[in-house]
Design an enzyme around this catalytic site. Structure first.
Site, short mmCIF file in Angstrom:
data_model
loop_
_atom_site.label_atom_id
_atom_site.label_comp_id
_atom_site.label_asym_id
_atom_site.label_seq_id
_atom_site.Cartn_x
_atom_site.Cartn_y
_atom_site.Cartn_z
CG ASP A 202 -2.84 -4.23 -2.81
OD1 ASP A 202 -2.24 -5.30 -2.92
OD2 ASP A 202 -2.36 -3.24 -2.25
CG HIS A 242 -0.11 -5.68 -0.25
ND1 HIS A 242 -0.48 -4.54 -0.93
CD2 HIS A 242 0.92 -5.32 0.54
CE1 HIS A 242 0.30 -3.54 -0.57
NE2 HIS A 242 1.16 -3.98 0.32
CB SER A 419 1.91 -1.63 2.56
OG SER A 419 2.48 -1.59 1.28
#
Length: 793
Positions: A202, A242, A419
């Site tokens: 990520d 994230h 996600s």
């Protein structure tokens, strides 16, 4: 001194200079205007300009051109044979490059970087590529294109909330008690992910977070964007949270009084920083192949845009890295790649248009909300293996909270999208691998197929395949159940070696009828009497090439000899491309366990005016079944809470018992539907109806329409609805004829009038030449190939 004479001479000089400049400018203007008129004002020049502007606009609408500002990177992928790091260093230094190192686990492939080549110096870059390719040891050298990749958490955030209802649901959220991942019984067995390594691919990982630091694994971490070993995100940009949020859901530390708890809270967690910069095929291959000997599970919550018009897949090196990871990772047991399906439901996106989720080597995970219903942005496709929870509701508006780690050592409950679902699945898989470390990548997928639980049981999309497994294009095989999966893993026997069978292919061009379907029968013996013979299929891959006037109007269905239908491609209202597809591989897992021998049926349909069809058959007055179920669940939940409050007043020590939730304890046989098929404390309404259901056979899905009772939902079919539907069909046919006439007029106006800056989905593509010789087709199927992956007897 005669100042007057000096000033006069200067004045004359300046005047002459101005006259000269004016004359030169005028002459240049004349020449320029003549050249302009010659080049652009001639009929052929005007046509060239018009076509150029038209191509640019169509490309921007169809998303076929990448953002050009950063189209090429200053990195090269170089294949050197025989593979030798010293040779790679020598060649790199000779031509002004730096050898960054090997590309993942691909032998002989090296990553070169040139600091002095800018993003727009194409000629210089081509020259460098040519020089590299002249070296005897270099098999190929390729400058890396920059790929556009987006994170999949673009859902609006909600206020803070501490209770993690998806781990233990006692009714603290808006949904019913018991709808969770059933993870607490696994923790009680002291199975917490110990010994398992997870890495998040990520935008980085804040490993100094107090809820992650003790579980951080440096060996499972790297920065591919900057060739560094510290995956700390650039926290100057708040969007780089994230990866840290994904990590917290999977492996945040338990019992430390900080933030929340990860599903596998004793697993080790690492981070590969690869999204904080330019994405290339080489970079993705490096990430997917990074430390496959050490990392067990890779979390991937990124991919092509979920805009309803993009087709995106791994490049050749990334695809090879996935395959090698499955073949060689985890000491040849196979790396586990968990992938989020995407959030494109609002744009009618189809996760089979994402080549990462359709790979047989990835576990594609969708999402559901606290009621066990599909999220309003859920993507449906035949490659989805299962679902877990996130904060979304079935209807846009109400959201639930997901607790996880955040930047700046904070805790957040604002993690949304698929996600938020994929890391939960990775945590459950980590628990499963601790219970049985010898599971292969295919064993993990098979365990999901066998143990996933039915969610939203009244949804009409639930079917049963020829091997007895329930599936739904929204939910895959169902909701992951950690306890069921771990229990099954402890006594699981490894699957036999995988076999691959190219069952059939066709290269005869065939017309796709306008507003109709092309049917193809594909008989196969599934490589009978050979070492590739398959008796139980796991993955079915359909590779097709076609051209079509509007790609978004095309739907593709594949029906197995056991009558199991998989929708390989659904219509997409925003996909206006007229380019079709070239060798695109669709995949379905919904034939799992079936014998593929027999006649397969391929159906390719042109669906014009799909928006009008949806409006006619799904009007504002039409309730979808899941909305009705949500209201019933809410009513039952209120009743249960009232009873619990009453019991608490009578007994201060009363606590809510662990709820069973919506689960099935085993895979049902084709005649085993009964009152206990969907064991849930809040579906008594549905049980009452099912008391009157006769035994039915679910194996033949096509015959289900002839039953008076729906065998999955247990609801009596309403004959009045059929009359309404037939009436709507007649209205639709009349309306479609009207649209065809309107469309024809519009096409004529477009062809004879001035070009408008607009792409109309109904325009005919003049490049499509029907094989029949008539202009009645909407496109042409160029070729197809059917491939089976599975086991023998």
């Amino acid at each position: 001194m005669n100042y007057r004479g000096i000033y006069r001479r200067r004045y004359v000089f300046v005047l002459l200079l101005l006259v000269a400049v004016v004359n030169i400018s005028y002459g240049w203007t004349v020449l320029k205007n003549k050249d302009y008129k010659r080049r652009y004002l001639s009929p052929s020049g005007v046509e060239k300009v018009r076509k150029h502007l038209s191509r640019k606009y169509v490309a921007s609408r169809n998303n076929t051109q990448t953002f050009k500002k950063h189209y090429f990177s200053n990195t090269w992928a170089v294949h050197i044979d025989p593979p030798d790091n010293d040779v790679a260093d020598r060649i790199a230094k000779k031509h002004g490059f730096t050898n960054i190192g090997k590309i993942g686990n691909i032998e002989g492939h090296y990553h070169f970087k040139h600091e002095e080549i800018g993003e727009r110096e194409l000629e210089k870059a081509r020259h460098k590529t040519a020089l590299l390719n002249l070296e005897d040891e270099v098999k190929f050298a390729e400058q890396q294109k920059i790929l556009e990749r987006v994170k999949r958490d673009g859902i609006p955030n909600d206020p803070y909330f501490k209770d993690m209802w998806y781990l233990l649901n006692t009714g603290q959220a808006s949904g019913p008690a018991g709808v969770d991942m059933n993870v607490v019984p696994v923790w009680k067995k002291n199975i917490t992910g110990r010994g398992i390594v997870i890495s998040v691919l990520d935008d980085g990982l804040d490993w100094t977070h107090p809820d992650l630091e003790a579980n951080y694994d440096q060996t499972a971490s790297i920065v591919l964007n900057d060739n560094d070993n510290d995956p700390m995100p650039r926290d100057s940009d708040a969007d780089n949270c994230h990866g840290t949020r994904c990590a917290g859901e999977a492996a945040a530390i338990a019992n430390n009084g900080i933030c929340g708890t990860g599903v596998a809270y004793n697993a080790k967690i690492g981070g590969v920083r690869m999204l904080d910069g330019q994405a290339t095929d080489a970079l993705e291959a490096s990430a997917l192949g990074f430390r496959g000997d050490h990392i067990d599970i890779y979390i991937n919550c990124w991919g092509p845009k979920d805009d309803g018009k993009t087709f995106g897949k791994p490049g050749p090196m990334a695809a090879k890295a996935l395959r090698l990871g499955a073949e060689q990772g985890r000491n040849r047991l196979g790396s586990i790649f968990v992938w989020a399906t995407g959030n494109g439901g609002l744009t009618d996106d189809d996760c089979n248009c994402d080549g990462y989720t359709t790979s047989i080597f990835t576990i594609s995970i969708g999402c559901i909300g606290d009621h066990g219903l599909s999220a309003y942005y859920t993507e449906k496709c035949s490659s989805t293996l299962a679902v877990t929870f996130n904060g979304a509701s079935h209807k846009e508006g109400r959201e639930n909270k997901m607790v996880t780690t955040d930047l700046y050592h904070q805790c957040t409950e604002e993690f949304k999208g698929t996600s938020a679902s994929a890391p939960l699945a990775a945590g459950i898989i980590a628990l499963t691998l601790e219970a049985n470390p010898l599971l292969t990548w295919r064993d993990v997928q098979a365990l999901i197929v066998h143990t996933a639980q039915i969610t939203s049981p009244v949804d009409e999309g639930w079917k049963r395949n020829g091997a007895g497994f329930h599936f739904n294009h929204k939910f895959g095989f169902g909701r992951l159940d950690a306890n069921a999966m771990v229990n099954a893993a402890q006594s699981w026997k490894n699957l036999p070696a995988q076999r691959k069978c190219t069952a059939a292919s066709g290269f005869d061009h065939q017309d796709i009828p306008r507003g109709d379907s092309l049917f193809i029968n594909i008989p196969t013996v599934a490589c009978e009497s050979s070492s590739a013979q398959i008796a139980k299929v796991e993955h079915v891959v359909l590779t097709v090439s076609f051209v079509h006037r509007r790609r978004g109007d095309v739907s593709i269905d594949l029906i197995s000899p056991k009558d199991t239908k998989s929708q390989m491609l659904s219509p997409r209202k925003y996909d206006d491309s007229d380019e079709g597809l070239d060798e695109w591989s669709f995949m379905t897992v919904y034939n799992w366990g079936e014998n593929p021998k027999g006649i397969w049926r391929l159906k390719i349909t042109d669906n014009p005016n799909q928006d009008d069809v949806m409006n006619l058959f799904n009007g504002d007055n039409t309730d979808d079944v899941e909305s009705l179920e949500e209201r019933v669940i809410d009513t039952q939940t209120k009743q249960n809470k009232a009873e619990w409050e009453k019991m608490r007043k009578e007994n201060p020590y009363f606590d809510v018992p662990y709820p069973t939730g919506v689960r099935k304890d085993k895979v049902l046989g084709s005649t085993e539907i009964n009152d206990n098929s969907f064991d849930t404390p809040h579906t008594e309404t549905f049980k009452i109806i099912r008391n009157h259901i006769p035994e039915v056979n679910l194996q033949n899905n096509d015959n289900m329409n002839t039953l008076n009772f729906d065998p999955v939902t247990g609801r009596k079919k309403n004959s009045i609805n059929k009359k309404i539907i037939n009436s709507r069909k007649r209205n639709f046919l009349t309306f479609r004829n009207f649209l065809k006439k309107s469309k024809k007029v519009q096409v004529q106006q477009e062809e004879t009038g001035t070009q408008r800056v607009q792409v109309n989905a109904g325009y005919e593509n003049p490049r499509i030449s029907c094989e029949s010789g008539y202009t009645t087709c909407s496109g042409v199927l160029i070729n197809y190939k059917l491939t089976f992956y599975g086991t023998g007897e």
